[in-house]
Motif scaffolding. Sequence first.
Motif, PDB file in Angstrom:
ATOM      1  N   THR A1054      -3.186   5.269  -9.759  1.00 42.93           N
ATOM      2  CA  THR A1054      -2.588   4.124  -9.054  1.00 42.93           C
ATOM      3  C   THR A1054      -3.536   2.920  -9.104  1.00 42.93           C
ATOM      4  O   THR A1054      -3.098   1.776  -9.288  1.00 42.93           O
ATOM      5  CB  THR A1054      -2.287   4.517  -7.594  1.00 42.93           C
ATOM      6  OG1 THR A1054      -1.471   5.698  -7.602  1.00 42.93           O
ATOM      7  CG2 THR A1054      -1.569   3.413  -6.849  1.00 42.93           C
ATOM      8  N   GLN A1055      -4.830   3.179  -8.948  1.00 47.13           N
ATOM      9  CA  GLN A1055      -5.795   2.070  -9.015  1.00 47.13           C
ATOM     10  C   GLN A1055      -5.765   1.414 -10.402  1.00 47.13           C
ATOM     11  O   GLN A1055      -5.778   0.186 -10.515  1.00 47.13           O
ATOM     12  CB  GLN A1055      -7.215   2.589  -8.713  1.00 47.13           C
ATOM     13  CG  GLN A1055      -7.349   3.094  -7.276  1.00 47.13           C
ATOM     14  CD  GLN A1055      -8.797   3.302  -6.845  1.00 47.13           C
ATOM     15  OE1 GLN A1055      -9.695   2.643  -7.331  1.00 47.13           O
ATOM     16  NE2 GLN A1055      -9.005   4.211  -5.905  1.00 47.13           N
ATOM     17  N   SER A1056      -5.674   2.227 -11.455  1.00 47.55           N
ATOM     18  CA  SER A1056      -5.613   1.680 -12.823  1.00 47.55           C
ATOM     19  C   SER A1056      -4.352   0.848 -13.002  1.00 47.55           C
ATOM     20  O   SER A1056      -4.361  -0.206 -13.661  1.00 47.55           O
ATOM     21  CB  SER A1056      -5.617   2.813 -13.857  1.00 47.55           C
ATOM     22  OG  SER A1056      -6.741   3.615 -13.645  1.00 47.55           O
ATOM     23  N   CYS A1057      -3.255   1.323 -12.407  1.00 49.10           N
ATOM     24  CA  CYS A1057      -1.974   0.613 -12.487  1.00 49.10           C
ATOM     25  C   CYS A1057      -2.110  -0.770 -11.838  1.00 49.10           C
ATOM     26  O   CYS A1057      -1.627  -1.789 -12.362  1.00 49.10           O
ATOM     27  CB  CYS A1057      -0.928   1.465 -11.786  1.00 49.10           C
ATOM     28  SG  CYS A1057       0.734   0.833 -11.854  1.00 49.10           S
ATOM     29  N   ALA A1058      -2.796  -0.822 -10.674  1.00 49.38           N
ATOM     30  CA  ALA A1058      -2.990  -2.094  -9.955  1.00 49.38           C
ATOM     31  C   ALA A1058      -3.847  -3.049 -10.778  1.00 49.38           C
ATOM     32  O   ALA A1058      -3.547  -4.256 -10.889  1.00 49.38           O
ATOM     33  CB  ALA A1058      -3.659  -1.827  -8.607  1.00 49.38           C
ATOM     34  N   VAL A1059      -4.931  -2.538 -11.393  1.00 48.65           N
ATOM     35  CA  VAL A1059      -5.819  -3.390 -12.212  1.00 48.65           C
ATOM     36  C   VAL A1059      -5.040  -3.946 -13.405  1.00 48.65           C
ATOM     37  O   VAL A1059      -5.115  -5.145 -13.717  1.00 48.65           O
ATOM     38  CB  VAL A1059      -7.060  -2.578 -12.679  1.00 48.65           C
ATOM     39  CG1 VAL A1059      -7.861  -3.348 -13.721  1.00 48.65           C
ATOM     40  CG2 VAL A1059      -7.939  -2.217 -11.486  1.00 48.65           C
ATOM     41  N   ALA A1060      -4.238  -3.082 -14.062  1.00 52.24           N
ATOM     42  CA  ALA A1060      -3.471  -3.529 -15.245  1.00 52.24           C
ATOM     43  C   ALA A1060      -2.493  -4.636 -14.851  1.00 52.24           C
ATOM     44  O   ALA A1060      -2.335  -5.639 -15.577  1.00 52.24           O
ATOM     45  CB  ALA A1060      -2.722  -2.332 -15.836  1.00 52.24           C
ATOM     46  N   VAL A1090     -13.799  -8.878 -10.249  1.00 55.72           N
ATOM     47  CA  VAL A1090     -14.371  -7.750 -11.009  1.00 55.72           C
ATOM     48  C   VAL A1090     -13.251  -7.014 -11.748  1.00 55.72           C
ATOM     49  O   VAL A1090     -13.386  -6.659 -12.923  1.00 55.72           O
ATOM     50  CB  VAL A1090     -15.110  -6.780 -10.052  1.00 55.72           C
ATOM     51  CG1 VAL A1090     -15.502  -5.500 -10.780  1.00 55.72           C
ATOM     52  CG2 VAL A1090     -16.339  -7.440  -9.464  1.00 55.72           C
ATOM     53  N   ALA A1091     -12.115  -6.809 -11.051  1.00 57.82           N
ATOM     54  CA  ALA A1091     -11.009  -6.036 -11.640  1.00 57.82           C
ATOM     55  C   ALA A1091     -10.465  -6.721 -12.891  1.00 57.82           C
ATOM     56  O   ALA A1091     -10.282  -6.075 -13.933  1.00 57.82           O
ATOM     57  CB  ALA A1091      -9.908  -5.852 -10.611  1.00 57.82           C
ATOM     58  N   VAL A1092     -10.216  -8.039 -12.793  1.00 58.35           N
ATOM     59  CA  VAL A1092      -9.558  -8.702 -13.945  1.00 58.35           C
ATOM     60  C   VAL A1092     -10.536  -8.917 -15.105  1.00 58.35           C
ATOM     61  O   VAL A1092     -10.114  -9.056 -16.246  1.00 58.35           O
ATOM     62  CB  VAL A1092      -8.885 -10.039 -13.554  1.00 58.35           C
ATOM     63  CG1 VAL A1092      -7.721  -9.809 -12.624  1.00 58.35           C
ATOM     64  CG2 VAL A1092      -9.859 -11.031 -12.983  1.00 58.35           C
ATOM     65  N   SER A1093     -11.842  -8.910 -14.800  1.00 54.58           N
ATOM     66  CA  SER A1093     -12.787  -9.113 -15.910  1.00 54.58           C
ATOM     67  C   SER A1093     -13.255  -7.787 -16.511  1.00 54.58           C
ATOM     68  O   SER A1093     -13.978  -7.762 -17.485  1.00 54.58           O
ATOM     69  CB  SER A1093     -14.009  -9.908 -15.418  1.00 54.58           C
ATOM     70  OG  SER A1093     -14.652  -9.153 -14.389  1.00 54.58           O
ATOM     71  N   SER A1094     -12.839  -6.641 -15.896  1.00 57.47           N
ATOM     72  CA  SER A1094     -13.283  -5.345 -16.430  1.00 57.47           C
ATOM     73  C   SER A1094     -12.598  -5.091 -17.761  1.00 57.47           C
ATOM     74  O   SER A1094     -11.479  -5.539 -17.995  1.00 57.47           O
ATOM     75  CB  SER A1094     -12.945  -4.223 -15.451  1.00 57.47           C
ATOM     76  OG  SER A1094     -11.544  -4.144 -15.303  1.00 57.47           O
ATOM     77  N   SER A1095     -13.305  -4.332 -18.620  1.00 51.94           N
ATOM     78  CA  SER A1095     -12.719  -4.106 -19.945  1.00 51.94           C
ATOM     79  C   SER A1095     -11.745  -2.943 -19.898  1.00 51.94           C
ATOM     80  O   SER A1095     -11.871  -2.051 -19.107  1.00 51.94           O
ATOM     81  CB  SER A1095     -13.825  -3.808 -20.940  1.00 51.94           C
ATOM     82  OG  SER A1095     -14.628  -2.753 -20.469  1.00 51.94           O
TER      83      SER A1095
END
Length: 1095
Positions: A1054-1060, A1090-1095
């Motif tokens: 779910t966290q990955s879904c939010a970051v995407a 941090v989330a939007v700049s993560s690769s």
Amino acid sequence: MTEELEQILLRLTQPDNAVIQQATAQLQQAFKDPAIIPALCAVMSGSQNPEIRQSATVMLRLRVKKHWNKINPNDRESLKAVVLQAFTMETEHKVQHSLSQLCAVMVKHETPDRWPALLQLLNQSTKSTNPHDRQIGLLLLNKVIESNPEPFKPYYCQLLQLFSAVLQDYNNPTALYYCILTLTAITAYTGTEEMKQMRAIIPSLIAALKHLIKADQVQASEALEVLIELMEIEVSIIVPHITDIVRFCLEVGSDTALSDSLRVKALSCITFLIKLKSNTVLKQKLLGPILQSIFPILTAVPSPGEQDPEDEEDDGGDPTDSDNPKHGAAQMIDTMALHMPPEKLFHHLLPLTQACLTSENPYQKKGGLMCLAVLAEGCADYIRSKMLSSVLQTVCQSLTDSDRVVRSAALFALGQFSEHLQPEVSKYCAELMPLLLGYLSSLNEAKIGHVTKAFYALENFMENLGSDIEPYLPTLMETMLSALINAESLKIKELAMSAIGAIANAAKEMLVPYFPPVIESLKGFLTATTEEMRPLQNQSLDTLAVLARTIGKDVFSPLAAECIQLGLNLTDAIDDPDLRRCTYGLYSAVSTVSPESLTPHLVAITTVMQLALKSSEGVTAHLEEDKTFLLLDDDDDDDDEKDNNKNKAGKTEEDCLEDEPETDIHDVAGFSVENAYIDEKEDACDALGEIALNTGAAFQPFLESSFQQVFEMRDFPHEDVRRAALGALGQFCQAQHKVWAENHSETNHQALLKLLDVVLPCFFETVRTDRERLVVMGVLEAMNGVIKSCKGEVFKNPSHLKEISHLIRDVLKKKTACQGSGNDEADDEDQQAEYDAMLQEFAGEGIPLVTSSVPADKFAPYLNDLLPLIMSKAKSSCTVADRSFSVGTIGEILHALVTAPAGRSVAARLSNRLLPVLVAGVKDGDAEVRNNSVFGLGCLAQAAGPLIVSDYPMMLSVFSNMLGKESDLRVIDNLCAALCRMIMSNVDAVPLEQVVPALVSHLPLKEDQEENQTVLSCLTLLYKHSPALVVKVMKPVVAASCHVVGHKDVNQETQSCAVALMKELAQKHGAEFQAAAASLPAEQRAKVAVAVSSS
């Protein structure tokens, strides 16, 4: 030989060890002579010394029991004649007693019809006009029937006629006593033809018991067992007489002139009746009279200068444990709470309890508090929902009472509430913690017993506080660590060590700063070797196990290997069941954080646990005979060579055991089982199951041997061992499934299917036949665990689907042994004991698990049968717990249908039946019922999808109304999730322009973090479907997505879904995204960056 034998027996009675040893050796020699049996007969009949006659009789019995088949038929006949002759001539009671036991052994080999002279003697003596002859005849009858009740079955009707007459022989109490014991012995074997006679005897039986009480209270106490036997074996015999039996037992229980043990026995008869036939007790309007009688017992003031046992200085135990009438009364109320509907019980109980609590007499107050305390387990829901704040207020006032008796009872009550009334009790933390901490400030001055109760209350209260413990942590740990170092009393150190375990359960990782000094103390205690340190060592092992489970893998793992070694070293050095039991708990706990550290030691660990399960240590048969006699008869074959080789090296323990004569039930005056060995077996089962599951493939070499030993325990007499064994069998199945999942070999698969084919039928049998509710609950929970883990593999055997479905149906219909299996009159469907409801909940939880494991169309016919039983509990007249269970189970079934093959069509077919129930549920007065109903409606929309599109407008209208009015945060979270499910299931059927803004205005979720998965999946879908709409509500969408990232209660997916989602919004709608991010607090803005700049 006769004279010589008599001389040897005489020397055995001398008070000189050397003489006894010499005589024993001579006797062993004499026993090799084939003439030993005639010689013993001659001494038994002819000696002038009663003690010698008795010794000869006992030895003859041991000889006959073992060597009957070697006696030739003519000698057997003469032996039978000699024994009966000796019996009729004997004048000493203890010799008559031994002779009657000798007859009993012979009947076992001969059967009654092959010994007509015995039947004739019994007939004559029991009907004799001489009272003494009758008494002796009944003694003989009792012994021969007690040892083999079944062969006498053809004579039962005659016997019952005899008993009917003897029970009116009030001037001969010994005759009454033997008559009642014999009646008890045949009860289990009586059939329908004897029922009528048995029923007719009951009034005479009660009258006889009254007379026996006047003559001999010890015998009367034993004779009362007949009532328990009648209730247990054939309760219908006593139902017509229940009022009289209850009245009689209350009279005995209330009579302070009688012995405590007799009064306790009488009260326990009523307690047993309540457990078995609570509905009959209610229907015959006996609850009121019972309570009126037992309250004076519960509140009795001790004799001048005395105290109740639990108020004595050195006592710190559970005040409902020991054996006196006051505790008997408390246990009866405890049993009522576990077996009666709370509404009916409280109607009678509250006025009595309130009168006690408002009294000035400390023992009245204590009685009232004890009553509240024992109600907490069985009536938890009722107290939580109807009266929690008032009972806690009472307890708080009592904690500061001037009388220590009252304060102690209040501490016990608070401990019980803390254990059973969670989570609501923890909300009173601010009021209760200061009072409890006040008790700890005077640790060294206070009486140990009182301190023990304070710790009991504190531990149970703290254990469930979770993060709310934080403000108290420094004070608590300072107090406990100081006690570990400075307390003079080992008991105080033990209590402090136990409290640290309770604190760890609540504080978890917050305890890390205190970990080094705690471990330092633990190591000191665990390496001590003195006996008096044992209880503290055991407690230290228990606390170490709690720390392993709670402090965090990173902190504990470095110590794991050392802990295992420490446990093994301790059990090598010290032979103590309690200590071993504590090491099993430690190994189990370590297996959860560092399974690999157990692998090198699995041989040692499983060996010691399997030995504990095999062992009969701690189960003691009390022999009536002097052990000397048993040593004399230990050579089975009269074989000199074997005798000469006795005790030579190389003899195994089993050989030694076989040399001892097998004791049979006559030699046994009773069995006692030491609790420590029972606890050890229970904990060994629990540990083997958990270790097997956690160590996976490494446990494979030990699975079969462990399984065999645990499987043997499934019928163990003690219910805690049965429950643990059956739970472990379920874990073995799960462990094997895990091994197969990691390595899909055919061998692993076959092993799993074979295991399931053995374990599941064992579960089915136990649920249907075991009479203990807690065992059945444990088995249903284990079965649910197996279905959840093994899913479709459970149903590879085609019969399992039907078996499991029918089992669930029968529990929901109350058709199992522990539910009274229909022998009670139809009870009020809407009112039952909370534990009975809980049992049905465990069964109901299996339905969604089966739904998610098999294709929906295969399960549909069974589901059709089960749903009405679940839906019937949603009626407004049902309890909150039942309504919540009903709609919650429906919701989980629908949730399972979302992913089940053919689930959509089954969900659509069910929608007409389920919609009205769920829609009614969303209007319920209870938040949990509303919450479960909302969840159910959302899952119905998701499972049935386009097939129920015609119901969407009604459902949306219901949700819209609720969002405007609802105040409960969890319900609001579930409303958001339900709307998301409707959108995902059929996006075109939802007016998004109106629904989405209303939905996102309630984000982020406040309580139900699990539903973030649903919400984020929906927002992602919405963005793909209507990007412009999502851009319009950018602020709440970004806030909701940011809330999820880094949240400890949200899964990684779910966290990955939010970051995407945030990355895509930032990339394609930069300005709107930045504006939305800028409106967030600084900490969250940083998280978004941090989330939007993560690769």
